[in-house]
Structures are given as structure tokens and as C-alpha cells.
Design a protein around this motif. Structure first.
Motif, short mmCIF file in Angstrom:
data_model
loop_
_atom_site.label_atom_id
_atom_site.label_comp_id
_atom_site.label_asym_id
_atom_site.label_seq_id
_atom_site.Cartn_x
_atom_site.Cartn_y
_atom_site.Cartn_z
N SER A 101 0.82 -1.21 0.00
CA SER A 101 0.00 0.00 0.00
C SER A 101 0.86 1.26 0.00
O SER A 101 0.56 2.23 -0.71
CB SER A 101 -0.92 0.00 1.22
OG SER A 101 -1.78 -1.12 1.21
N ASN A 108 1.65 6.42 -7.11
CA ASN A 108 0.52 7.12 -7.72
C ASN A 108 0.62 8.62 -7.53
O ASN A 108 0.23 9.40 -8.41
CB ASN A 108 -0.79 6.60 -7.12
CG ASN A 108 -1.31 5.38 -7.85
OD1 ASN A 108 -2.05 5.48 -8.82
ND2 ASN A 108 -0.92 4.21 -7.39
N SER A 169 -0.08 -1.61 -9.75
CA SER A 169 -0.70 -0.50 -9.01
C SER A 169 0.17 0.74 -8.96
O SER A 169 -0.11 1.66 -8.20
CB SER A 169 -1.01 -0.95 -7.57
OG SER A 169 -1.84 -2.09 -7.55
N THR A 172 -2.57 4.70 -11.67
CA THR A 172 -3.94 4.39 -12.06
C THR A 172 -4.51 5.55 -12.87
O THR A 172 -4.15 6.72 -12.64
CB THR A 172 -4.82 4.14 -10.83
OG1 THR A 172 -4.79 5.30 -9.99
CG2 THR A 172 -4.31 2.94 -10.05
N LEU A 223 -7.64 7.17 -1.39
CA LEU A 223 -8.34 6.21 -2.25
C LEU A 223 -7.41 5.11 -2.73
O LEU A 223 -7.83 3.94 -2.83
CB LEU A 223 -8.96 6.95 -3.44
CG LEU A 223 -10.07 7.94 -3.09
CD1 LEU A 223 -10.63 8.60 -4.35
CD2 LEU A 223 -11.19 7.26 -2.33
N THR A 224 -6.17 5.43 -3.04
CA THR A 224 -5.22 4.40 -3.44
C THR A 224 -4.93 3.45 -2.29
O THR A 224 -4.85 2.23 -2.47
CB THR A 224 -3.91 5.05 -3.94
OG1 THR A 224 -4.20 5.94 -5.02
CG2 THR A 224 -2.94 3.99 -4.43
N LEU A 226 -6.93 2.76 0.26
CA LEU A 226 -8.11 1.93 0.49
C LEU A 226 -8.20 0.81 -0.54
O LEU A 226 -8.48 -0.34 -0.20
CB LEU A 226 -9.37 2.79 0.44
CG LEU A 226 -9.56 3.82 1.54
CD1 LEU A 226 -10.83 4.62 1.31
CD2 LEU A 226 -9.60 3.15 2.90
N THR A 227 -7.97 1.14 -1.82
CA THR A 227 -8.09 0.13 -2.87
C THR A 227 -7.04 -0.95 -2.72
O THR A 227 -7.34 -2.15 -2.84
CB THR A 227 -7.97 0.81 -4.25
OG1 THR A 227 -8.96 1.83 -4.36
CG2 THR A 227 -8.15 -0.20 -5.36
N THR A 228 -5.81 -0.56 -2.45
CA THR A 228 -4.72 -1.54 -2.35
C THR A 228 -4.84 -2.36 -1.08
O THR A 228 -4.61 -3.57 -1.08
CB THR A 228 -3.36 -0.82 -2.39
OG1 THR A 228 -3.32 0.06 -3.51
CG2 THR A 228 -2.24 -1.81 -2.51
N ASN A 230 -7.50 -3.13 0.66
CA ASN A 230 -8.67 -4.01 0.68
C ASN A 230 -8.72 -4.99 -0.49
O ASN A 230 -9.69 -5.73 -0.62
CB ASN A 230 -9.95 -3.18 0.69
CG ASN A 230 -10.12 -2.38 1.95
OD1 ASN A 230 -9.73 -2.83 3.04
ND2 ASN A 230 -10.69 -1.19 1.83
N ASP A 231 -7.72 -4.98 -1.35
CA ASP A 231 -7.74 -5.86 -2.53
C ASP A 231 -7.59 -7.31 -2.10
O ASP A 231 -6.71 -7.66 -1.30
CB ASP A 231 -6.61 -5.47 -3.48
CG ASP A 231 -6.74 -6.18 -4.81
OD1 ASP A 231 -7.82 -6.72 -5.11
OD2 ASP A 231 -5.75 -6.20 -5.58
#
Length: 298
Positions: A101, A108, A169, A172, A223-224, A226-228, A230-231
Motif C-alpha cells: 500500500s 501514484n 498498481s 492508475t 483512495l489508493t 483503500l483500494t490496495t 482491501n484488494d
């Protein structure tokens, strides 16, 4: 000139008595917005699962398995937390998720800033076409790209390593687009003044534009993360050994192996949710500022 005295039997006219009813009276005002009457119950409704998760993590297995279930623990039992931190690979999974993460967030922010600034300020042949093609990739579901991504990672020799999670990742389209929209809202005069002083584009970006773009950068970072964090789908495909598992994947297998120890499962979920909750609360103000200031200006 003398003023006429009022006639006997008559009373002086009062201006306030002839005013319309309600005029001059201040309406009682609520100490909070009327929207809070709707939002507060909704917030409590969404907070109930989190509260139940936290209370269940400090219950004993007997209290959790009891029917009807206990709504409040009789005492604080930390056996679930001790079991998770002592008997499982949970600390290793936590570290793996933190590494993936953190690298994804940093990449990003860097590459998204470079790409967003290029699309916002630089005009070159095919820039609009490239922007449209980049945004079109956001509409492609992950299920269509996971097999080609797996083949690319296998060719690079990254399967069953954290690199297989980091490389896809690194940047994005959402990060590039959001930062581009925010850069468009900034005045050009500041950048033009720096160019007249001899600054290059990269120096203008890092010394002037990015310090003014903290709300957008915070939004991209949250947001990055959270996405990474919770993947689950991609780590399930790319990783094989349990020592390389991320927190979500490790917790899923841990739950399947220890489904009777619900206190440990709940404790693991609390430790998984806690970093996400702290990250959002820490960047909440910047997140809202970015959403209100970033428009759809083309």
C-alpha cells in the motif's frame, strides 16, 4: 409651532401594535443543521456493524456462540487478539499489506502528478485522444484484464512475490484524471511568473503546483490506500505461499481454518479495519476540499 395634545379618551398609536403578526419576532434556531436530523440516524445505522465487530472482538468464544447472542460483553477478553498476534502469520501479512500500500500510494502520487500536469498544461499532438483512451480503461472490468496481467507478471518473474501486487498498481487512470482536473482549477499566472524567473516545468510542478494541490494529493493517497489495502482478488491469483499473503488474503484463509474461534476472527478484522479508518479520518478535511474544488472542467 406647538404639538397638538392627544384627545381625551384616546391612546397614543403604537407602531409595534400595528405591525404584521410575526414581524420583529426572531424564530427559534436550532443549534445544528436540520440535515443532522436525517444524517445522524443514518450514521448510527452504518456504525452498528463496526460497533458489533469491536464488541465481539473482546468477547469470549462462549459468549459469541451463545444463543441468543450476547449484545454486550460481560468482561473484556483479549484472548482473540493474543491468538491472532501470537499463533498466526498475522504480523507478516500486516507488514506485506503495509509495504504494498505504501509503495502504491507513493508511486501514484508521483506518476499521477506528472501525468496529470502533462495533460493539464502541455498541449501536444494526440493529447486529447490519449486522455480519452486512458479514461476508457477505467470502464474495463478487472475480470477482463487479470489473465493478461498474470501472464505479464509471470514473464517478468514476479509471480508469488510482492512485486506482482506493486507493479500493476504503480499508476492508475483515476489518479491521473483527478490530479489533472485539480491542476486545471489552479491559476496559470503563478506558473507563468515562475517561468519568467527561469524555472523549468518540473521545478514549477514540485515547488509551486504540488504544494497548492494538497487536497487532491490527499484524496489520491486515501483512495489508493483503500483500494490496495482491501484488494483480495488479485493477491488470490498472484500469490501462492502464505508468507507472501497480504492481510486480506491471509485473513480469509485464517477465517476458513479457524472458523470456530470467532473471537480471533473478529480481532483480526478489527486490526484490518483500523488502519483504513485512521487513514480516512486523518485526511477527511482534505478529501472533502478536493471533491468540492475539483470540477469537470475540460
Amino acid at each position: 409651532m406647538t404639538l397638538a395634545a392627544p384627545r381625551p379618551g384616546t391612546q397614543p398609536r403604537n407602531a409595534t401594535s400595528d405591525a404584521a403578526p410575526g414581524v420583529g419576532r426572531r424564530r427559534p434556531r436550532l443549534p445544528f443543521s436540520a440535515w443532522h436530523l436525517l444524517l445522524a440516524p443514518l450514521a448510527l445505522l452504518f456504525a452498528l456493524p463496526l460497533a458489533w465487530l469491536l464488541l465481539s472482538s473482546v468477547m469470549s468464544d462462549a459468549e459469541i456462540n451463545r444463543f441468543p447472542p450476547a449484545l454486550w460483553p460481560s468482561g473484556i477478553d483479549l484472548g482473540g487478539y493474543r491468538y491472532v498476534l501470537g499463533n498466526a502469520l498475522f504480523p507478516r501479512w500486516f507488514l506485506n499489506s503495509l509495504i504494498v500500500s505504501a509503495v502504491a500510494v507513493a508511486a501514484n502520487l508521483l506518476f499521477g502528478s506528472l501525468g496529470g500536469y502533462a495533460f493539464a498544461r502541455m498541449r501536444f499532438a494526440g493529447s486529447k485522444v490519449l486522455l480519452v483512451l486512458m479514461l476508457a480503461t477505467m470502464a474495463v472490468p478487472f475480470q477482463l484484464t487479470m489473465i493478461p496481467t498474470f501472464l505479464v507478471m509471470k514473464r517478468l518473474g514476479l509471480i508469488d512475490t510482492l512485486g506482482a501486487l506493486i507493479v500493476p498498481s504503480l499508476v492508475t487512470p483515476f489518479a491521473v484524471f483527478l490530479l489533472r482536473q485539480f491542476f486545471l482549477s489552479l491559476p496559470r499566472e503563478l506558473e507563468e511568473a515562475a517561468w519568467l524567473d527561469g524555472c523549468s516545468r518540473l521545478r514549477v510542478l514540485f515547488t509551486i503546483v504540488l504544494p497548492l494541490s494538497r487536497p487532491a494529493l490527499s484524496t489520491v493517497a486515501v483512495l489508493t490506500f483503500l483500494t490496495t489495502w482491501n484488494d483480495l482478488t488479485w493477491p488470490l491469483i498472484a500469490l501462492n505461499h502464505d508468507t507472501q499473503y497480504t492481510l486480506q488474503l491471509g485473513l480469509t484463509t485464517f477465517q476458513g481454518q479457524h472458523h470456530t474461534r470467532w473471537s480471533a476472527v473478529m480481532a483480526g478484522n478489527v486490526l484490518t479495519v483500523l488502519p483504513v479508518l485512521l487513514a480516512f479520518l486523518g485526511a477527511q478535511k482534505s478529501f472533502i476540499r478536493s471533491l468540492t474544488s475539483t470540477g469537470l472542467k475540460g
